[in-house]
Design an enzyme around this catalytic site. Structure first.
Site, PDB file in Angstrom:
ATOM      1  N   TYR A  53       0.865  -1.116   0.099  1.00 58.31           N
ATOM      2  CA  TYR A  53       0.146   0.059  -0.088  1.00 58.31           C
ATOM      3  C   TYR A  53       0.692   1.199   0.016  1.00 58.31           C
ATOM      4  CZ  TYR A  53      -5.027  -1.023   0.424  1.00 58.31           C
ATOM      5  OH  TYR A  53      -6.362  -1.474   0.159  1.00 58.31           O
ATOM      6  N   GLU A  55      -0.665   4.827  -0.317  1.00 62.73           N
ATOM      7  CA  GLU A  55      -1.248   6.287  -0.540  1.00 62.73           C
ATOM      8  C   GLU A  55      -0.325   7.362  -0.677  1.00 62.73           C
ATOM      9  OE1 GLU A  55      -2.619   3.823   0.972  1.00 62.73           O
ATOM     10  OE2 GLU A  55      -4.773   3.640   1.138  1.00 62.73           O
ATOM     11  N   ASP A 200      -7.651  13.196 -24.858  1.00 69.04           N
ATOM     12  CA  ASP A 200      -7.542  11.725 -24.452  1.00 69.04           C
ATOM     13  C   ASP A 200      -7.017  10.943 -25.508  1.00 69.04           C
ATOM     14  OD1 ASP A 200      -8.281   9.086 -23.638  1.00 69.04           O
ATOM     15  OD2 ASP A 200     -10.363   9.496 -23.522  1.00 69.04           O
ATOM     16  N   THR A 227      -4.652   5.919 -21.574  1.00 68.17           N
ATOM     17  CA  THR A 227      -4.376   4.593 -20.829  1.00 68.17           C
ATOM     18  C   THR A 227      -2.892   4.103 -21.047  1.00 68.17           C
ATOM     19  OG1 THR A 227      -5.146   3.597 -22.831  1.00 68.17           O
ATOM     20  CG2 THR A 227      -6.512   3.547 -21.114  1.00 68.17           C
ATOM     21  N   LYS A 230      -3.025  -0.469 -24.921  1.00 66.29           N
ATOM     22  CA  LYS A 230      -3.083  -0.320 -26.287  1.00 66.29           C
ATOM     23  C   LYS A 230      -1.745   0.077 -27.066  1.00 66.29           C
ATOM     24  CE  LYS A 230      -7.693   1.888 -25.367  1.00 66.29           C
ATOM     25  NZ  LYS A 230      -7.828   2.483 -23.947  1.00 66.29           N
ATOM     26  N   ARG A 236      -2.262  -2.692 -18.295  1.00 68.79           N
ATOM     27  CA  ARG A 236      -3.435  -2.160 -18.320  1.00 68.79           C
ATOM     28  C   ARG A 236      -3.478  -1.154 -17.110  1.00 68.79           C
ATOM     29  NH1 ARG A 236      -6.779  -5.040 -21.411  1.00 68.79           N
ATOM     30  NH2 ARG A 236      -8.344  -3.350 -21.102  1.00 68.79           N
TER      31      ARG A 236
HETATM   32  N1  DSN Z   1     -12.223  -0.017 -24.403  1.00 68.71           N
HETATM   33  C1  DSN Z   1     -11.451   0.915 -24.885  1.00 68.71           C
HETATM   34  C2  DSN Z   1     -11.388   0.510 -26.550  1.00 68.71           C
HETATM   35  O1  DSN Z   1     -11.521  -0.523 -26.880  1.00 68.71           O
HETATM   36  O2  DSN Z   1     -11.217   1.515 -27.393  1.00 68.71           O
HETATM   37  C3  DSN Z   1     -11.684   2.130 -25.002  1.00 68.71           C
HETATM   38  O3  DSN Z   1     -12.180   2.367 -23.497  1.00 68.71           O
END
Ligand code: DSN
Length: 422
Positions: A53, A55, A200, A227, A230, A236
């Protein structure tokens, strides 16, 4: 991965782990928001940091025993700032949706207006879908493409709407849009109406870090959320980046993340983010990103040749959005299932002003980040696009689908999921 302890202790879970390993190895992953992480990232995810932990922020924690959490979080923060030319990075958001909510919490008052891209034109749920908590707290107004055939956003209509609606925050970003955004136009509109500009970049973060797409901070955006999986090819997770050394804004962001929305950060994920950011800083990452774009264009060329309608008319990034209902007379749900059966995973997706329902829309969305990580090039990606067209045309032909399934397996076997990127 061997899972030697799980296999002995918990055969039920082991079966699921093994099954997913096999599925990922034998099939082709075309969901544009998915990718494969390195073994180094997986090791960090499975590290002792999962027990801890922490914080607070490095140097200012609420629990003891933080010498190594501080060390690893500072590495992640410093690397994130280098990747995106940011003055400050908070790497604690658990994923993209909490990162967006933290920004709203930090810079808006309840009832304030936010401007984001319409969901069916490519925007994201967190940019104002009525079922989100954000939409209950804030007032969202949307902008759209002027022409779905070219993907051009109607910046003049956006400017007029911004003058009328007076948003406090304008969001540039998407989860199903295929063209490059004009960040300068967004920033100009935001400045004119006194709004903050937030990008974003969840989908394109890797491509921006790799230098093949424009960085919103080069166009005076105030904030970036993203994120870390991707195209960025990390675990993630999420993060928030601030362009300038603006102490007040940075403090608001930090407080919105903790204690505003979250408790203890997931330090194992932060360690894995640090490893992935290190990989993205490596010179080879730019080559990967160049290949992602080249491969997407190779697929688009096949779809164009075969008369398949692509939203936006093609792609400038890693993703493609096909109107399968208009092109093949098959709904997105059935198209997803047919392609799953031949070993190609993608997702059904609404298209602009889709008359069909979200669970069986007119489109499918696909992209090249994962198959490019496997080392596929333009030739293989063009063939994958042909297989998609052939499978959708022959969706009632079992023998043809079996032949395509065998071909997909052979292709996947020829391009195994790599363990190392640097
Ligand atoms: N779930 C993601 C996507 O597939 O684009 C976006 O949040």
């Amino acid at each position: 991965m061997h899972y030697s302890f799980v296999s002995q202790q918990d055969p039920e879970v082991f079966e699921a782990l093994e099954g997913e390993e096999r599925r990922q190895a034998e099939g082709l992953e075309l969901i544009p928001s998915e990718n494969y992480v390195s073994r180094a990232v997986r090791e960090a995810l499975g590290s002792a940091f999962t027990n801890k932990y922490s914080e607070g922020l490095p140097g200012k924690r609420y629990y003891g025993g933080q010498e190594f959490t501080d060390q690893v979080e500072e590495i992640a923060r410093t690397r994130a700032c280098r990747l995106f030319a940011a003055a400050y990075a908070n790497v604690q958001p658990l994923s993209g949706a909490p990162a967006n909510l933290a920004v709203y919490h930090a810079v808006l008052q309840p009832g304030d207006t936010v401007m984001g891209m319409d969901l069916s034109h490519g925007g994201h749920l967190t940019h104002g879908h009525p079922l989100t908590v954000a939409a209950q707290l804030f007032r969202f107004v949307t902008y759209k493409m002027k022409n779905p055939e070219t993907g051009e956003i109607d910046y003049e209509a956006m400017r007029m709407a911004a003058r009328r609606e007076k948003p406090k925050l304008i969001i540039a970003g998407f989860s199903a849009y295929t063209r490059e955004l004009d960040y300068a136009a967004f920033a100009d509109i935001a400045r004119e109406v006194g709004a903050l500009a937030m990008a974003d970049i969840a989908h394109t973060a890797g491509l921006i870090a790799g230098g093949v797409l424009a960085n919103p901070f080069s166009h005076s955006f105030d904030l970036i959320t993203t994120t870390t999986h991707k195209t960025l090819r990390g675990p993630r997770g999420g993060m928030i980046l601030v362009r300038e050394e603006n102490e007040e804004l940075i403090t608001r962001i930090n407080r919105a993340v903790f204690p505003g929305l979250q408790g203890g950060p997931h330090m194992n994920v932060i360690a894995a983010k640090a490893v992935a950011f290190g990989e993205a800083l490596h010179s080879s990452f730019g080559d990967y990103c160049t290949a992602v774009l080249r491969n997407a264009k190779a697929m688009a060329a096949v779809f164009a040749r075969e008369g398949v309608r692509m939203l936006g008319g093609g792609t400038d990034n890693h993703l493609l959005l096909l109107d399968v209902y208009g092109s093949f007379g098959v709904g997105g749900k059935e198209a997803e299932e047919v392609l799953d059966a031949v070993g190609i995973t993608l997702n059904k997706n609404t298209i602009a002003d889709d008359p069909r329902p979200p669970l069986d829309p007119s489109g499918v969305r696909l992209g090249t980040p994962a198959i490019t990580t496997r080392g596929m090039g333009e030739v293989e990606c063009a063939r994958v696009a042909e297989i998609i067209v052939e499978a959708l045309r022959a969706r009632d032909d079992r023998a043809k689908k079996k032949a395509l399934r065998d071909e997909v397996r052979e292709l996947a076997a020829a391009f195994p999921v790599p363990e190392k990127f640097v």
